[in-house]
Motif scaffolding. Sequence first.
Motif, mmCIF file in Angstrom:
data_model
loop_
_atom_site.group_PDB
_atom_site.id
_atom_site.type_symbol
_atom_site.label_atom_id
_atom_site.label_comp_id
_atom_site.label_asym_id
_atom_site.label_seq_id
_atom_site.Cartn_x
_atom_site.Cartn_y
_atom_site.Cartn_z
ATOM 1 N N ASN A 3 -6.987 -10.850 3.051
ATOM 2 C CA ASN A 3 -6.480 -10.372 4.335
ATOM 3 C C ASN A 3 -7.605 -10.475 5.366
ATOM 4 O OD1 ASN A 3 -5.068 -9.182 6.405
ATOM 5 N ND2 ASN A 3 -5.082 -7.116 5.531
ATOM 6 N N PRO A 4 -7.829 -11.696 5.891
ATOM 7 C CA PRO A 4 -8.958 -11.901 6.814
ATOM 8 C C PRO A 4 -8.739 -11.321 8.206
ATOM 9 C CG PRO A 4 -7.698 -13.914 6.585
ATOM 10 C CD PRO A 4 -7.106 -12.949 5.619
ATOM 11 N N ALA A 5 -7.525 -10.920 8.542
ATOM 12 C CA ALA A 5 -7.242 -10.375 9.879
ATOM 13 C C ALA A 5 -6.471 -9.059 9.751
ATOM 14 C CB ALA A 5 -6.455 -11.381 10.711
ATOM 15 N N PRO A 6 -7.118 -8.025 9.219
ATOM 16 C CA PRO A 6 -6.406 -6.758 8.966
ATOM 17 C C PRO A 6 -6.076 -5.992 10.238
ATOM 18 C CG PRO A 6 -8.732 -6.486 8.531
ATOM 19 C CD PRO A 6 -8.540 -7.938 8.841
ATOM 20 N N HIS A 7 -4.890 -5.403 10.243
ATOM 21 C CA HIS A 7 -4.502 -4.482 11.326
ATOM 22 C C HIS A 7 -4.654 -3.045 10.800
ATOM 23 C CE1 HIS A 7 -2.807 -8.128 13.039
ATOM 24 N NE2 HIS A 7 -2.623 -7.480 14.179
ATOM 25 N N VAL A 8 -5.865 -2.737 10.401
ATOM 26 C CA VAL A 8 -6.153 -1.426 9.811
ATOM 27 C C VAL A 8 -7.418 -0.861 10.454
ATOM 28 C CG1 VAL A 8 -6.673 -0.139 7.710
ATOM 29 C CG2 VAL A 8 -5.166 -2.124 7.593
ATOM 30 N N ALA A 9 -7.370 0.407 10.827
ATOM 31 C CA ALA A 9 -8.556 1.123 11.312
ATOM 32 C C ALA A 9 -8.380 2.600 10.999
ATOM 33 C CB ALA A 9 -8.757 0.915 12.803
ATOM 34 N N GLU A 10 -9.490 3.278 10.841
ATOM 35 C CA GLU A 10 -9.448 4.705 10.527
ATOM 36 C C GLU A 10 -9.686 5.540 11.780
ATOM 37 O OE1 GLU A 10 -11.228 5.154 6.033
ATOM 38 O OE2 GLU A 10 -12.619 5.075 7.713
ATOM 39 N N ASN A 11 -9.073 6.708 11.788
ATOM 40 C CA ASN A 11 -9.466 7.724 12.765
ATOM 41 C C ASN A 11 -10.762 8.379 12.291
ATOM 42 O OD1 ASN A 11 -7.175 7.265 14.326
ATOM 43 N ND2 ASN A 11 -5.986 8.824 13.254
ATOM 44 N N GLY A 12 -11.438 9.057 13.177
ATOM 45 C CA GLY A 12 -12.688 9.714 12.806
ATOM 46 C C GLY A 12 -12.466 10.865 11.841
ATOM 47 N N GLU A 13 -13.476 11.122 11.011
ATOM 48 C CA GLU A 13 -13.413 12.240 10.075
ATOM 49 C C GLU A 13 -13.553 13.560 10.841
ATOM 50 O OE1 GLU A 13 -15.700 13.535 5.969
ATOM 51 O OE2 GLU A 13 -16.861 12.643 7.599
ATOM 52 N N PRO A 14 -12.754 14.564 10.492
ATOM 53 C CA PRO A 14 -12.893 15.865 11.173
ATOM 54 C C PRO A 14 -14.260 16.487 10.873
ATOM 55 C CG PRO A 14 -10.836 15.729 9.917
ATOM 56 C CD PRO A 14 -11.658 14.555 9.509
ATOM 57 N N GLY A 15 -14.825 17.167 11.846
ATOM 58 C CA GLY A 15 -16.080 17.877 11.629
ATOM 59 C C GLY A 15 -15.850 19.153 10.848
#
Length: 425
Positions: A134-146
């Motif tokens: 999957n060379p062009a992923p449409h995936v990203a994470e939100n930031g981890e809660p503090g």
Amino acid sequence: MFVDQVKIYVKGGDGGNGMVAFRREKYEPNGGPAGGDGGRGADVVFCVDEGLRTLMDFRYQKHFKASRGENGRSKSQHGKGAEAMVVRVPPGTTVKDADSGEILADLLRHGQEAVIAKGGRGGRGNIRFATPKNPAPHVAENGEPGEERWVELELKLLADVGLVGYPSVGKSTLLSTVSAAKPKIGAYHFTTIAPNLGVVEVTEGRSFVMADLPGLIEGAHEGVGLGHQFLRHIERTKLLVHVIDMAGSEGRDPYQDFQQINEEIKRYRAALADRTQIVAANKMDLPEAADHLELFRAEVGEEVPVYPISAATRAGLKELLYAVADRLDQLPNEPLKEEETAVKLYKSEAVEEPFTIRRENERYIVEGARVEKLVRMTNFQYDESVRRFAYILKQMGVDDALRKRGAQVGDTVVIGEMEFDFQEG
């Protein structure tokens, strides 16, 4: 007002969100992923400031929330991490977790720092998820809660010498006579309701800090009177000067008072009974004081040094102060730390269930730190992120556990603030 115990809320900053982006350059219309990571959220850091003497400021501000990290940007640019939120506290502050009672920090020296709530890491951008498949992923994470928690701050004075004794035995008068401190003085019990500090200069270049502490009464170790407010402060002192009304002005027995105060100290914390102690036999200018002094010395023996003084007339003060200074010179210079009775649990020792499931009417509630964090860090705008989320839940065993609890296709499943329809995968 002197404030020595408060409860406050602290929260580390959330991490910035990762980004889904792609290179769109002149000769590469279908370039690879270029979404940057989010920046790390700010830590909440407590720092000792020797200019502070009380926890008064925390009476007016009880919530401390650090800044979140910047979101990731296109062209593989990562978000900037947030700067730490520095909260200044006076020397002698102990920080405890309000729920567990665990000691998080014991802050003694100027400039000493401790991270009380960590900021969350930044979410990963789609450049982190690229694979040959999957060379062009449409995936990203939100930031981890503090991290967030309620903490209790407890101030224990850092004085070399603590004046102990029953109310109205002359502790405040003694402090005002030998230093520039101006404590409130009166002929009634509990004139002193807050500790007073004074610097005592014995000779040029030779001095020590003395604290006049609220008077003790019977039952103080159980919190009677000003018991706990008083006793927590003597834990830091290197030496105790036990002030006794040797004239027995209120019909009291000096030796009985001596024994009772020491018993209260011992019951509060056994180790304090071994603290170095000098007796200041006060009010020697009054009738019957000399006779009481002879009896007192016979009863306590030679192990306890006794110095007859009169804080009102200044008689005997020079000898007492030189004796205190000499004993301090023989003691360690490092501040005394509180005995740590709580066993600290480190991450490797913690045993925590990954998740629990309970049924609430027609809904299945899945609870657990890891699954709730997964929800908060998943960007549900992208189908690939949703599929990744479902895959991780399946690998954790959440799907199988829901089936065992009787969940059917189409039933509502709640994790954190999100609701889902249960599907067979």
